[in-house]
Structures are given as C-alpha cells and as structure tokens.
Write a protein that holds these residues in place. Structure first.
Motif, PDB file in Angstrom:
ATOM      1  N   LEU A  82       0.831  -1.207   0.000  1.00  0.00           N
ATOM      2  CA  LEU A  82       0.000   0.000   0.000  1.00  0.00           C
ATOM      3  C   LEU A  82       0.863   1.254   0.000  1.00  0.00           C
ATOM      4  O   LEU A  82       0.584   2.215  -0.721  1.00  0.00           O
ATOM      5  CB  LEU A  82      -0.932  -0.015   1.223  1.00  0.00           C
ATOM      6  CG  LEU A  82      -1.983  -1.124   1.253  1.00  0.00           C
ATOM      7  CD1 LEU A  82      -2.721  -1.120   2.587  1.00  0.00           C
ATOM      8  CD2 LEU A  82      -2.976  -0.950   0.103  1.00  0.00           C
ATOM      9  N   GLU A  83       1.927   1.239   0.812  1.00  0.00           N
ATOM     10  CA  GLU A  83       2.829   2.398   0.870  1.00  0.00           C
ATOM     11  C   GLU A  83       3.541   2.583  -0.460  1.00  0.00           C
ATOM     12  O   GLU A  83       3.726   3.706  -0.938  1.00  0.00           O
ATOM     13  CB  GLU A  83       3.834   2.199   1.999  1.00  0.00           C
ATOM     14  CG  GLU A  83       4.738   3.396   2.269  1.00  0.00           C
ATOM     15  CD  GLU A  83       5.944   3.463   1.357  1.00  0.00           C
ATOM     16  OE1 GLU A  83       6.444   4.590   1.089  1.00  0.00           O
ATOM     17  OE2 GLU A  83       6.409   2.388   0.910  1.00  0.00           O
ATOM     18  N   THR A  90       2.328   9.358  -5.912  1.00  0.00           N
ATOM     19  CA  THR A  90       2.694  10.734  -5.547  1.00  0.00           C
ATOM     20  C   THR A  90       4.028  11.167  -6.169  1.00  0.00           C
ATOM     21  O   THR A  90       4.307  12.365  -6.230  1.00  0.00           O
ATOM     22  CB  THR A  90       2.788  10.866  -4.018  1.00  0.00           C
ATOM     23  OG1 THR A  90       3.714   9.899  -3.494  1.00  0.00           O
ATOM     24  CG2 THR A  90       1.418  10.657  -3.382  1.00  0.00           C
ATOM     25  N   GLN A  91       4.835  10.200  -6.611  1.00  0.00           N
ATOM     26  CA  GLN A  91       6.122  10.526  -7.239  1.00  0.00           C
ATOM     27  C   GLN A  91       6.145  10.006  -8.683  1.00  0.00           C
ATOM     28  O   GLN A  91       7.168   9.532  -9.165  1.00  0.00           O
ATOM     29  CB  GLN A  91       7.271   9.918  -6.439  1.00  0.00           C
ATOM     30  CG  GLN A  91       7.360  10.394  -5.000  1.00  0.00           C
ATOM     31  CD  GLN A  91       8.463   9.690  -4.214  1.00  0.00           C
ATOM     32  OE1 GLN A  91       9.189   8.849  -4.746  1.00  0.00           O
ATOM     33  NE2 GLN A  91       8.607  10.034  -2.952  1.00  0.00           N
ATOM     34  N   VAL A 118       0.839  -0.389  -9.589  1.00  0.00           N
ATOM     35  CA  VAL A 118      -0.059   0.300  -8.655  1.00  0.00           C
ATOM     36  C   VAL A 118      -1.394  -0.431  -8.539  1.00  0.00           C
ATOM     37  O   VAL A 118      -1.887  -0.702  -7.427  1.00  0.00           O
ATOM     38  CB  VAL A 118      -0.277   1.765  -9.094  1.00  0.00           C
ATOM     39  CG1 VAL A 118      -1.387   2.410  -8.271  1.00  0.00           C
ATOM     40  CG2 VAL A 118       1.015   2.562  -8.939  1.00  0.00           C
ATOM     41  N   ILE A 119      -1.997  -0.772  -9.658  1.00  0.00           N
ATOM     42  CA  ILE A 119      -3.303  -1.440  -9.646  1.00  0.00           C
ATOM     43  C   ILE A 119      -3.207  -2.806  -8.968  1.00  0.00           C
ATOM     44  O   ILE A 119      -4.063  -3.176  -8.143  1.00  0.00           O
ATOM     45  CB  ILE A 119      -3.853  -1.587 -11.077  1.00  0.00           C
ATOM     46  CG1 ILE A 119      -4.150  -0.204 -11.680  1.00  0.00           C
ATOM     47  CG2 ILE A 119      -5.111  -2.437 -11.077  1.00  0.00           C
ATOM     48  CD1 ILE A 119      -5.166   0.601 -10.904  1.00  0.00           C
ATOM     49  N   THR A 120      -2.166  -3.568  -9.287  1.00  0.00           N
ATOM     50  CA  THR A 120      -2.012  -4.897  -8.696  1.00  0.00           C
ATOM     51  C   THR A 120      -1.813  -4.811  -7.190  1.00  0.00           C
ATOM     52  O   THR A 120      -2.387  -5.604  -6.422  1.00  0.00           O
ATOM     53  CB  THR A 120      -0.824  -5.640  -9.337  1.00  0.00           C
ATOM     54  OG1 THR A 120      -1.012  -5.706 -10.753  1.00  0.00           O
ATOM     55  CG2 THR A 120      -0.704  -7.051  -8.785  1.00  0.00           C
ATOM     56  N   MET A 121      -1.002  -3.857  -6.742  1.00  0.00           N
ATOM     57  CA  MET A 121      -0.745  -3.724  -5.306  1.00  0.00           C
ATOM     58  C   MET A 121      -1.998  -3.288  -4.556  1.00  0.00           C
ATOM     59  O   MET A 121      -2.284  -3.786  -3.460  1.00  0.00           O
ATOM     60  CB  MET A 121       0.410  -2.744  -5.054  1.00  0.00           C
ATOM     61  CG  MET A 121       1.769  -3.311  -5.433  1.00  0.00           C
ATOM     62  SD  MET A 121       3.168  -2.285  -4.915  1.00  0.00           S
ATOM     63  CE  MET A 121       3.011  -0.905  -6.062  1.00  0.00           C
ATOM     64  N   LEU A 122      -2.775  -2.369  -5.128  1.00  0.00           N
ATOM     65  CA  LEU A 122      -3.986  -1.910  -4.453  1.00  0.00           C
ATOM     66  C   LEU A 122      -5.048  -3.010  -4.400  1.00  0.00           C
ATOM     67  O   LEU A 122      -5.622  -3.290  -3.337  1.00  0.00           O
ATOM     68  CB  LEU A 122      -4.543  -0.673  -5.170  1.00  0.00           C
ATOM     69  CG  LEU A 122      -3.717   0.617  -5.030  1.00  0.00           C
ATOM     70  CD1 LEU A 122      -4.346   1.740  -5.852  1.00  0.00           C
ATOM     71  CD2 LEU A 122      -3.613   1.040  -3.562  1.00  0.00           C
ATOM     72  N   LEU A 123      -5.295  -3.651  -5.539  1.00  0.00           N
ATOM     73  CA  LEU A 123      -6.316  -4.696  -5.576  1.00  0.00           C
ATOM     74  C   LEU A 123      -5.886  -5.920  -4.763  1.00  0.00           C
ATOM     75  O   LEU A 123      -6.685  -6.506  -4.017  1.00  0.00           O
ATOM     76  CB  LEU A 123      -6.608  -5.099  -7.016  1.00  0.00           C
ATOM     77  CG  LEU A 123      -7.271  -4.035  -7.897  1.00  0.00           C
ATOM     78  CD1 LEU A 123      -7.488  -4.571  -9.307  1.00  0.00           C
ATOM     79  CD2 LEU A 123      -8.602  -3.586  -7.295  1.00  0.00           C
TER      80      LEU A 123
END
Length: 314
Positions: A82-83, A90-91, A118-123
């Motif tokens: 998530l981090e 943000t970067q 990003v999508i894989t980590m969030l989902l």
C-alpha cells in the motif's frame, strides 16, 4: 533413584497394595510414556519450565488480541505494498524519469509498468485484507515483488533480495492462513493432501521470514550491542525455522523487530527533502510486513513439520 522407590506397608490378608501418585508425578512408580527429567533442579529442566511459563504468559496476555491477530497480521503484511502504491502515485514523474533515464524503459512501457504495479498492489492488498480471492491476490503481489526487482535493477542487491524473501514469506503465511480458514479452496495438487500442503507452506513461510534478520546482520556497522542482538536474534530465527518453541520465538522477534523498526527506521524524523527519507520509509514498511507474517505464525503455530509438533508424538 529414591523418587522411584515405593515403600511396602504391612497389609491384611487379601489386601491388594495400591499406589498413590505423588501430586507432581515425581514419585509415581507406574510406567510413564513421557519423558521426565531425572533431576528437576537441573539447568535443562529449569530452562524447560521457564520456556513453558513464558508461553503461558504469551497465551494469557495475547488472549484479548487473539481474535484480531489474523486481521492485524494480514494488514501488516500488505502495508508495504500500500505504501509503495502511494509512493509511486505521488512521485509519478520521478518514477518515470528513473525508469526511462537509468533503466532505459521506452516511454509507453514505463507508464504501463508503473500502472500495472499500482493497480495490482492496491487490488491485491485489498483482497488479502478482506480475505477474498486470496490465492489470486497473493500471486499478484508475488509477481509485483519479482518484476520490481528486475524493473528497478535491484534483483542482485543482496539486502534487497533477503528482505524480499522475507516479504514473500509473509505472503506464504497469508496463503497458509487462508488454507486453515477455508478448506474448499486450493483443490489442486491432488497427490498431496490438504494437511500436507499446510505443513509445507508453513515450513516455507517460517524459513523465508527469517531472511530479513540475515540482511540486518550483513549490513551496518558493528558494535557490542549489535553483536549481542545479532546472536540473540539469530538464535530466535533458528528456533522459528526449525519450529522449536516457535510461538515464543516468533513473539520475541515481533517485539525485537518492532522496537528496532521504530528506533532505526524512523523516517518521520528525517526532512522530507532528504533522499534518505524514502529509503528509511521503505525499510520501515517492509519490516512491518515481516512482523505481520510472524504474527500469523504466532496465531497458527509452526505446523506439522516442526520440532514442537514432533515432540507431541514422543
């Protein structure tokens, strides 16, 4: 041995002698299938009693938290993802610049690479937290660990490699915890029983979790305190790997790593413009993920392929 001798008493005709066990079992002359120390005052027996007392304390104090340990463990395991997703978002321009300038990614490929991550980590993180499609979520997060290692050129960095092995160990613990709570999944591998799969996954998770500490030993400057901590920590890691007093040693590592994380990876005390801040934040959240894996180990136990389990059969 004097504790094994029973004294004959005068009996009336037809009276059958009986044995009255001593309350603590030390003077019972009947056969005993279990092991009993010849000398209860020996250092080994005292250490055994101390370890059992510590385990009792751990069970007592963790009782209010026990229903929540699986949820806490799963959240901490995915918190680094998530981090990382937040940091990439943000970067975004800085990430694109690094991939295109230093890793020679083509313009469109660099965008797709970051977007997929990003999508894989969030989902995947959301699915792990909510316990939905756990096997797919863990597979996706494992894929992120691997492709980021190659994409950012860190796969051959020893510290990065060891830390990510521990993160993978945490994900394996998530898979195992899902096996414990949902027996209808993981129907593959027909030649291996459900119980055996849990044993193997728990063994793999236990072994992989300790690689973070090996990375800690290999990096940094040495001091007396560091040597002592390394010796004690390595002993606890060995106990976790072989499954000896695994709950106690895992709880000890949770405490040690939490204290170490707060005082060493204190990224919040570094100025936001300092480049060291991102590295400390990365290490901080990765350590939290490994703590989460250890919490799941405390909750589930070491499994069948462990010294603790084998001791129950002897």
């Amino acid at each position: 041995m004097s504790s094994r001798i029973s004294i004959a008493r005068p009996t009336a005709p037809g009276y059958t002698p009986s044995y009255t066990p001593e309350p603590h079992g030390l003077s019972n002359s009947r056969s005993n299938s279990g092991f009993r120390a010849a000398n209860p005052d020996s250092p080994v027996e005292k250490l055994r009693a101390f370890a059992e007392q510590v385990e009792d304390y751990i069970d007592t104090f963790s009782q209010p938290l026990r229903p929540h340990l699986p949820a806490i463990g799963r959240f901490l395991i995915v918190v680094t993802f998530l981090e990382d997703a937040l940091r990439i978002t943000t970067q975004w321009s800085d990430q694109l610049w690094y991939l295109q300038r230093h890793r020679k990614f083509p313009w469109g490929i660099s965008h797709i690479f970051l977007f997929i991550n990003v999508i894989t980590m969030l989902l995947g993180s959301g699915a792990v937290i909510t316990k939905r499609h756990t096997e797919i979520a863990v597979g996706g997060l494992l894929g992120v660990v691997i492709i980021q290692g190659f994409g950012y050129g860190l796969i051959f960095d020893l510290t990065f490699f060891l830390r990510n092995l521990s993160v993978i160990g945490g994900l394996v613990m998530v898979m195992t915890e899902a096996m414990f709570t949902n027996k209808t999944r993981f129907a593959g591998l027909p030649s291996v029983s459900e119980t055996d799969r849990k044993k193997y996954f728990l063994l793999a998770g236990r072994v992989l979790l300790i690689f973070l500490f090996l990375g800690f030993i290999l990096q940094g400057t040495w001091s007396v305190a560091r040597v002592l901590m390394s010796i004690v920590g390595l002993g606890a890691c060995t106990m976790v790997a072989i499954g000896f007093k695994a709950k106690w040693s895992a709880a000890f590592l949770v405490l040690v790593l939490s204290i170490f994380n707060v005082f060493v990876n204190n990224w919040w005390s570094v100025h936001s413009a300092h480049p060291q801040r991102d590295f400390l934040k990365y290490d901080f959240f990765q350590t939290l993920s490994i703590v989460g894996g250890l919490i799941l180990l405390v909750n589930m136990g070491p499994g069948g392929l462990s010294v603790d389990e084998k001791k129950k059969t002897y």
